[in-house]
Write a protein that holds these residues in place. Structure first.
Motif, mmCIF file in Angstrom:
data_model
loop_
_atom_site.group_PDB
_atom_site.id
_atom_site.type_symbol
_atom_site.label_atom_id
_atom_site.label_comp_id
_atom_site.label_asym_id
_atom_site.label_seq_id
_atom_site.Cartn_x
_atom_site.Cartn_y
_atom_site.Cartn_z
ATOM 1 N N VAL A 123 -67.856 -4.509 -5.934
ATOM 2 C CA VAL A 123 -67.638 -4.542 -4.484
ATOM 3 C C VAL A 123 -66.665 -5.662 -4.127
ATOM 4 C CG1 VAL A 123 -68.739 -5.040 -2.261
ATOM 5 C CG2 VAL A 123 -69.846 -3.478 -3.896
ATOM 6 N N LEU A 124 -66.886 -6.820 -4.765
ATOM 7 C CA LEU A 124 -66.028 -7.971 -4.492
ATOM 8 C C LEU A 124 -64.578 -7.700 -4.931
ATOM 9 C CD1 LEU A 124 -65.979 -10.829 -3.384
ATOM 10 C CD2 LEU A 124 -66.542 -11.660 -5.682
ATOM 11 N N ALA A 125 -64.468 -7.078 -6.088
ATOM 12 C CA ALA A 125 -63.122 -6.747 -6.587
ATOM 13 C C ALA A 125 -62.461 -5.762 -5.659
ATOM 14 C CB ALA A 125 -63.227 -6.168 -8.000
ATOM 15 N N SER A 126 -63.256 -4.750 -5.234
ATOM 16 C CA SER A 126 -62.705 -3.749 -4.319
ATOM 17 C C SER A 126 -62.360 -4.410 -2.988
ATOM 18 C CB SER A 126 -63.746 -2.633 -4.118
ATOM 19 O OG SER A 126 -63.293 -1.707 -3.163
ATOM 20 N N PHE A 127 -63.279 -5.282 -2.534
ATOM 21 C CA PHE A 127 -63.031 -5.998 -1.272
ATOM 22 C C PHE A 127 -61.779 -6.859 -1.374
ATOM 23 C CE2 PHE A 127 -63.517 -9.997 1.057
ATOM 24 C CZ PHE A 127 -63.510 -9.527 2.354
ATOM 25 N N ASN A 128 -61.692 -7.596 -2.472
ATOM 26 C CA ASN A 128 -60.551 -8.488 -2.672
ATOM 27 C C ASN A 128 -59.262 -7.691 -2.749
ATOM 28 O OD1 ASN A 128 -62.061 -10.802 -2.555
ATOM 29 N ND2 ASN A 128 -62.416 -10.889 -4.782
ATOM 30 N N GLU A 129 -59.377 -6.572 -3.475
ATOM 31 C CA GLU A 129 -58.167 -5.750 -3.627
ATOM 32 C C GLU A 129 -57.753 -5.224 -2.258
ATOM 33 O OE1 GLU A 129 -56.743 -1.636 -5.895
ATOM 34 O OE2 GLU A 129 -58.723 -2.521 -6.347
ATOM 35 N N THR A 130 -58.712 -4.697 -1.525
ATOM 36 C CA THR A 130 -58.410 -4.172 -0.204
ATOM 37 C C THR A 130 -57.946 -5.292 0.718
ATOM 38 O OG1 THR A 130 -60.106 -2.481 -0.488
ATOM 39 C CG2 THR A 130 -59.376 -2.892 1.749
ATOM 40 N N HIS A 131 -58.607 -6.397 0.614
ATOM 41 C CA HIS A 131 -58.287 -7.530 1.450
ATOM 42 C C HIS A 131 -56.886 -8.060 1.131
ATOM 43 C CE1 HIS A 131 -58.917 -11.386 3.568
ATOM 44 N NE2 HIS A 131 -59.715 -10.622 4.347
ATOM 45 N N GLU A 132 -56.545 -8.050 -0.139
ATOM 46 C CA GLU A 132 -55.212 -8.503 -0.554
ATOM 47 C C GLU A 132 -54.151 -7.583 0.038
ATOM 48 O OE1 GLU A 132 -54.066 -11.135 -2.090
ATOM 49 O OE2 GLU A 132 -56.077 -12.005 -2.399
ATOM 50 N N LYS A 133 -54.468 -6.329 0.047
ATOM 51 C CA LYS A 133 -53.534 -5.345 0.599
ATOM 52 C C LYS A 133 -53.347 -5.604 2.087
ATOM 53 C CE LYS A 133 -54.269 -1.570 -2.662
ATOM 54 N NZ LYS A 133 -54.759 -0.218 -2.847
ATOM 55 N N VAL A 134 -54.477 -5.907 2.742
ATOM 56 C CA VAL A 134 -54.401 -6.190 4.174
ATOM 57 C C VAL A 134 -53.550 -7.435 4.398
ATOM 58 C CG1 VAL A 134 -55.725 -6.856 6.214
ATOM 59 C CG2 VAL A 134 -56.561 -5.028 4.735
ATOM 60 N N ILE A 135 -53.764 -8.455 3.548
ATOM 61 C CA ILE A 135 -52.988 -9.706 3.673
ATOM 62 C C ILE A 135 -51.504 -9.413 3.457
ATOM 63 C CG2 ILE A 135 -52.547 -11.964 2.572
ATOM 64 C CD1 ILE A 135 -55.597 -12.153 2.147
ATOM 65 N N GLU A 136 -51.220 -8.580 2.467
ATOM 66 C CA GLU A 136 -49.822 -8.236 2.169
ATOM 67 C C GLU A 136 -49.211 -7.511 3.371
ATOM 68 O OE1 GLU A 136 -49.603 -6.002 -1.449
ATOM 69 O OE2 GLU A 136 -50.249 -7.726 -2.679
ATOM 70 N N GLN A 137 -49.981 -6.610 3.936
ATOM 71 C CA GLN A 137 -49.459 -5.875 5.074
ATOM 72 C C GLN A 137 -49.215 -6.821 6.233
ATOM 73 O OE1 GLN A 137 -52.289 -2.767 5.997
ATOM 74 N NE2 GLN A 137 -51.697 -1.529 4.201
ATOM 75 N N VAL A 138 -50.144 -7.730 6.412
ATOM 76 C CA VAL A 138 -49.977 -8.711 7.490
ATOM 77 C C VAL A 138 -48.736 -9.566 7.216
ATOM 78 C CG1 VAL A 138 -50.965 -10.747 8.607
ATOM 79 C CG2 VAL A 138 -52.397 -8.732 8.158
ATOM 80 N N GLU A 139 -48.559 -9.929 5.942
ATOM 81 C CA GLU A 139 -47.403 -10.750 5.556
ATOM 82 C C GLU A 139 -46.106 -9.986 5.779
ATOM 83 O OE1 GLU A 139 -45.506 -14.046 4.621
ATOM 84 O OE2 GLU A 139 -47.701 -13.933 4.705
ATOM 85 N N GLN A 140 -46.168 -8.731 5.440
ATOM 86 C CA GLN A 140 -44.981 -7.884 5.623
ATOM 87 C C GLN A 140 -44.669 -7.748 7.116
ATOM 88 O OE1 GLN A 140 -45.761 -4.161 3.685
ATOM 89 N NE2 GLN A 140 -45.475 -5.027 1.607
ATOM 90 N N GLN A 141 -45.736 -7.577 7.886
ATOM 91 C CA GLN A 141 -45.532 -7.487 9.322
ATOM 92 C C GLN A 141 -44.953 -8.782 9.864
ATOM 93 O OE1 GLN A 141 -49.215 -6.369 11.159
ATOM 94 N NE2 GLN A 141 -49.111 -4.221 10.427
ATOM 95 N N LYS A 142 -45.472 -9.852 9.313
ATOM 96 C CA LYS A 142 -44.964 -11.174 9.766
ATOM 97 C C LYS A 142 -43.520 -11.343 9.370
ATOM 98 C CE LYS A 142 -45.758 -15.119 7.807
ATOM 99 N NZ LYS A 142 -46.373 -16.326 7.242
ATOM 100 N N SER A 143 -43.187 -10.917 8.213
ATOM 101 C CA SER A 143 -41.803 -11.020 7.744
ATOM 102 C C SER A 143 -40.904 -10.117 8.597
ATOM 103 C CB SER A 143 -41.716 -10.599 6.288
ATOM 104 O OG SER A 143 -42.429 -11.511 5.482
ATOM 105 N N GLY A 144 -41.476 -8.991 8.931
ATOM 106 C CA GLY A 144 -40.693 -8.029 9.726
ATOM 107 C C GLY A 144 -40.480 -8.582 11.103
ATOM 108 N N GLN A 145 -41.298 -9.251 11.624
ATOM 109 C CA GLN A 145 -41.157 -9.829 12.949
ATOM 110 C C GLN A 145 -40.084 -10.940 12.904
ATOM 111 O OE1 GLN A 145 -42.466 -9.002 15.967
ATOM 112 N NE2 GLN A 145 -43.577 -7.250 15.041
ATOM 113 N N SER A 146 -40.003 -11.605 11.812
ATOM 114 C CA SER A 146 -39.090 -12.727 11.691
ATOM 115 C C SER A 146 -37.660 -12.208 11.640
ATOM 116 C CB SER A 146 -39.372 -13.548 10.446
ATOM 117 O OG SER A 146 -40.673 -14.115 10.554
ATOM 118 N N THR A 147 -37.476 -11.078 11.004
ATOM 119 C CA THR A 147 -36.128 -10.543 10.855
ATOM 120 C C THR A 147 -35.666 -9.966 12.162
ATOM 121 O OG1 THR A 147 -37.022 -8.454 10.087
ATOM 122 C CG2 THR A 147 -36.330 -10.054 8.435
ATOM 123 N N ASP A 148 -36.498 -9.605 12.991
ATOM 124 C CA ASP A 148 -36.081 -9.050 14.290
ATOM 125 C C ASP A 148 -35.605 -10.227 15.061
ATOM 126 O OD1 ASP A 148 -36.802 -6.553 13.646
ATOM 127 O OD2 ASP A 148 -38.840 -6.611 14.517
#
Length: 196
Positions: free
Chosen positions: A171-196
């Motif tokens: 569960v923790l691995a799945s949570f971490n994996e999912t959570h990491e993906k969420v963090i990456e998406q958030v990071e990507q969104q943040k990066s995308g906002q910066s380029t605008d």
């Protein structure tokens, strides 16, 4: 010739001698006849008296009756004595018997009481011992059962811990994996906002 012979010679004549002889013969015959009659009468009387007195023909019967009566009296007396002795001995024996019976009953009653007391103590001890044995047996059984339950619980706890560790790790691995993906998406969104 003496005086007496002279006197007899003087008194004795042939005529006087014959007369005296006749008188003597007469007296002799008369006396002989009377004596014979007397003797005969006396003999008859004696024989009659003897005959009347002679009861010898009755002796056997009378003596037999007398002896039989004496015998019966003696038997009756002896039987009475023996009957009395018998009654006395029977009474004494009965008393001895009753005493012996009473003694036996008393002894048996004492033996029964002692045996009952002895058995009471025996079974009291047996009861206490059996209770202790049964208590010990059941305690050991319960101890084994509880040990089994304890071992079973420990095994289940181990399995549960191992299962939970594995599951939580997954569960923790799945949570971490999912959570990491969420963090990456958030990071990507943040990066995308910066380029605008």
């Amino acid at each position: 010739m003496n005086q007496k012979q002279k006197k007899q010679q003087f008194l004795s004549t042939p005529e006087s001698v014959d007369a005296v002889s006749d008188v003597l013969d007469l007296v002799k015959n008369e006396f002989s006849s009377r004596l014979s009659n007397f003797v005969e009468e006396e003999t008859i009387k004696i024989n009659q008296e003897i005959k009347e007195l002679d009861t010898r023909h009755l002796i056997e019967e009378e003596v037999t009756k007398r002896v039989q009566a004496e015998k019966q009296r003696t038997i009756d007396a002896e039987i009475l004595v023996l009957d009395n002795e018998e009654q006395k001995e029977l009474k004494e024996e009965q008393q001895r018997h009753e005493l012996a019976v009473a003694t036996i009953k008393r002894t048996c009653a004492e033996k029964k009481a002692n045996k009952e007391q002895e058995l009471d103590v025996h079974f009291k001890d047996k009861l206490a011992n059996d209770i202790a044995v049964e208590y010990k047996t059941q305690t050991e059984q319960l101890t084994r059962i509880l040990q089994g339950k304890k071992d079973e619980l420990a095994f289940k706890q181990k399995e549960m811990n191992e299962g939970l560790k594995t599951n939580f790790a997954q569960v923790l691995a799945s949570f971490n994996e999912t959570h990491e993906k969420v963090i990456e998406q958030v990071e990507q969104q943040k990066s995308g906002q910066s380029t605008d």
